[in-house]
Design a protein around this motif. Structure first.
Motif, PDB file in Angstrom:
ATOM      1  N   GLU A   1       0.920  -1.033  -0.059  1.00 38.48           N
ATOM      2  CA  GLU A   1      -0.192  -0.089   0.006  1.00 38.48           C
ATOM      3  C   GLU A   1       0.930   1.110  -0.152  1.00 38.48           C
ATOM      4  O   GLU A   1       0.680   2.198  -0.821  1.00 38.48           O
ATOM      5  CB  GLU A   1      -0.890  -0.189   1.240  1.00 38.48           C
ATOM      6  CG  GLU A   1      -2.299   0.442   1.054  1.00 38.48           C
ATOM      7  CD  GLU A   1      -3.091  -0.085   2.254  1.00 38.48           C
ATOM      8  OE1 GLU A   1      -3.270   0.817   2.994  1.00 38.48           O
ATOM      9  OE2 GLU A   1      -3.638  -1.329   2.292  1.00 38.48           O
ATOM     10  N   THR A   2       1.859   1.250   1.011  1.00 38.61           N
ATOM     11  CA  THR A   2       2.851   2.417   0.866  1.00 38.61           C
ATOM     12  C   THR A   2       3.638   2.464  -0.410  1.00 38.61           C
ATOM     13  O   THR A   2       3.614   3.799  -0.810  1.00 38.61           O
ATOM     14  CB  THR A   2       3.885   2.407   2.228  1.00 38.61           C
ATOM     15  OG1 THR A   2       4.095   1.023   2.262  1.00 38.61           O
ATOM     16  CG2 THR A   2       3.400   3.117   3.290  1.00 38.61           C
TER      17      THR A   2
ATOM     18  N   ARG B   1       3.336   5.925  -2.549  1.00 39.67           N
ATOM     19  CA  ARG B   1       4.573   6.689  -2.867  1.00 39.67           C
ATOM     20  C   ARG B   1       4.530   6.765  -4.234  1.00 39.67           C
ATOM     21  O   ARG B   1       5.110   8.081  -4.817  1.00 39.67           O
ATOM     22  CB  ARG B   1       5.680   5.674  -2.426  1.00 39.67           C
ATOM     23  CG  ARG B   1       7.017   6.813  -2.352  1.00 39.67           C
ATOM     24  CD  ARG B   1       8.062   5.834  -1.630  1.00 39.67           C
ATOM     25  NE  ARG B   1       8.253   4.488  -2.660  1.00 39.67           N
ATOM     26  CZ  ARG B   1       9.432   4.415  -3.538  1.00 39.67           C
ATOM     27  NH1 ARG B   1      10.168   5.650  -3.766  1.00 39.67           N
ATOM     28  NH2 ARG B   1       9.617   3.614  -4.168  1.00 39.67           N
TER      29      ARG B   1
END
Lengths: 243, 232
Positions: free
Chosen positions: B222-223, B227
């Motif tokens: 998810e990050t 990003r």
């Protein structure tokens, strides 16, 4: 209604035979391609051979291969040499395909992809067997050991088959990584440990003239390994080269 | 981001309680072994650790097959999670075995086939991490990692068989061991109960950690997407 299944059968039988024929033709073409390239350049075989001889020479100093030591360590020395030389061959044979975009060409061809795997594997096996066929007499002469025992040759064939079956698959995986040349032995050696153990033990058994009952378990293990890993490689190769 | 599921919190607490009880059983419930003495108590967690090690490798191979068949990245997250956990637990099994061997065999390490094969298995999965590190494209990394996990899992039983053909000095407590084994013993009822309880506890620990690690893997994905979105 009764005609339908019959018609279906006929269609299948028709398409099956050309399938097998085409598979064999593809296989032959790939093996032939590898052999022809090698015949013209001779870079793979010469590298493997010189390397194998160097390994044996280093062993000579490292292990003090006197008559007494030879009786127990010959099998080990031979298999380590084959394994090292095999890694060089596997690395080179796959890197060659990758560098010159040959692999992409092969993958674009409308052929069964497992034929590509088997073609490469058989090609690698032939190279490995050629190197072994030269190393064995050389070793026999250098250390005056008789290595020409049918049992030993069978072990070498079975062991090399297992080694190459896994090695070809792993080298096609390793070329897709950043650290490919370094990675292949790291991936390959722990996986082929059963082959190495069984091959060394069986070779030692034949060289020392052990009872066949003591050698049989190792031969069985080699056979089982070969069958399992050829089948596994056949099933997963499609996923390795998928883009 | 989803909050921590309640079931996971419950699992955390249950696992912790089980672990405390298991430690208590190992030290206070299980009787002292007559010949080896205190060092024998390593056995309960040693086998449990090795069990978790093998369990994780099984899960990884199944996830690998799942990934290849379905192509869903969630299988990859499960696969790497299982191998990471098992790698650590199997290492603990080797170290704890080493401690036991010091007391019983009088040496930290021998080139006994069983120990050697354990070391090979550990190296196999170290190679798995190196393979993954070398591939940047996430899809390809998942696919090739999955294949290597499956191949490794196929070779492990063969390594163990090849080891069994040798005579080993490693004791076999479950099933019949070789006559040359050193440090073997028969389990009393209380020992067996402690042993089984340790296995159960460590299976819970494995499930709990696996769940946490899968959540972590999902968050990492998810990050990464977030990003990339911000960068665009």
């Amino acid at each position: 209604m009764e005609l339908l299944p019959k018609a279906e059968n006929r269609v299948r039988r028709k398409s099956l035979m050309p399938g097998v024929g085409q598979f064999l033709r593809t296989l032959g073409a790939i093996i032939w391609k590898d052999l022809a390239t090698e015949l013209r350049s001779r870079e793979l075989l010469s590298a493997m051979l010189v390397f194998a001889l160097l390994v044996i020479l280093i062993f000579n100093f490292a292990l003090e291969l006197d008559a007494q030591a030879r009786a127990t360590v010959t099998a080990g020395v031979l298999w380590v040499t084959f394994a090292f030389a095999g890694t060089i061959g596997l690395n080179r044979s796959m890197a060659m395909e990758k560098d010159r975009g040959c692999l992409d060409g092969l993958l674009l061809a409308p052929v069964d992809r497992s034929a590509i795997y088997f073609g490469k594997a058989i090609g690698n096996l032939i190279f490995m067997l050629i190197v072994e066929a030269i190393i064995l007499p050389a070793y026999s002469v250098l250390y005056s050991v008789n290595l020409f025992k049918p049992g030993l040759l069978l072990v070498i064939l079975l062991g090399s088959t297992g080694y190459v079956a896994v090695g070809t698959l792993l080298s096609s995986m390793a070329v897709q990584t950043r650290t490919r040349d370094v990675l292949l032995p790291i991936l390959l050696f722990p996986l082929v440990i059963p082959v190495m153990i069984a091959a060394v033990k069986a070779s030692m058994g034949y060289l020392q003239g052990s009872d066949i009952l003591d050698i049989r378990p190792w031969l069985n293990l080699l056979l089982v390994y070969d069958v399992i890993f050829i089948a596994a490689a056949f099933m997963v190769f499609d996923y390795v080269v998928e883009e | 981001m989803q909050s921590k599921p309640r079931l996971l919190t419950i699992l955390d607490i249950v696992t912790l309680l089980l672990f405390v009880v298991a430690v208590g059983m190992v030290f206070f419930y299980a009787p002292l072994e007559a010949v080896m003495g205190q060092v024998q108590r390593v056995f309960y967690f040693h086998v449990a650790n090795a069990w978790v090690g093998m369990l994780g490798f099984l899960v990884a191979a199944i996830s690998g097959a799942g990934l290849l068949i379905k192509g869903d990245p969630k299988w990859d997250i499960a696969g790497i999670a299982a191998i990471e956990i098992s790698f650590v637990f199997f290492f603990i099994a080797i170290v704890s075995g080493s401690i036991w061997a010091r007391g019983t065999w009088g040496t930290w390490w021998t080139w006994d086939p069983r120990l050697t094969s354990a070391a090979i298995v550990e190296l196999l999965y170290a190679a798995y991490f190196m393979l993954r590190q070398g591939i940047e494209d996430p899809d390809r990394r998942a696919r090739i990692g999955a294949i290597y996990a499956i191949l490794s899992f196929l070779s492990v039983p063969l390594t163990f068989i090849s080891i069994r053909i040798f005579r080993t000095i490693h004791p076999v407590i479950i099933g019949s061991g070789a006559a040359t084994a050193q440090g073997s013993f028969d389990m009393t009822t209380k020992m067996l109960q402690t042993f089984m309880f340790s296995l159960l506890t460590f299976s819970f620990i494995f499930a709990d950690l696996l769940w946490h690690r899968i959540r972590l893997g999902r968050l990492a994905v998810e990050t990464e997407t977030l990003r990339l979105k911000t960068l665009q």
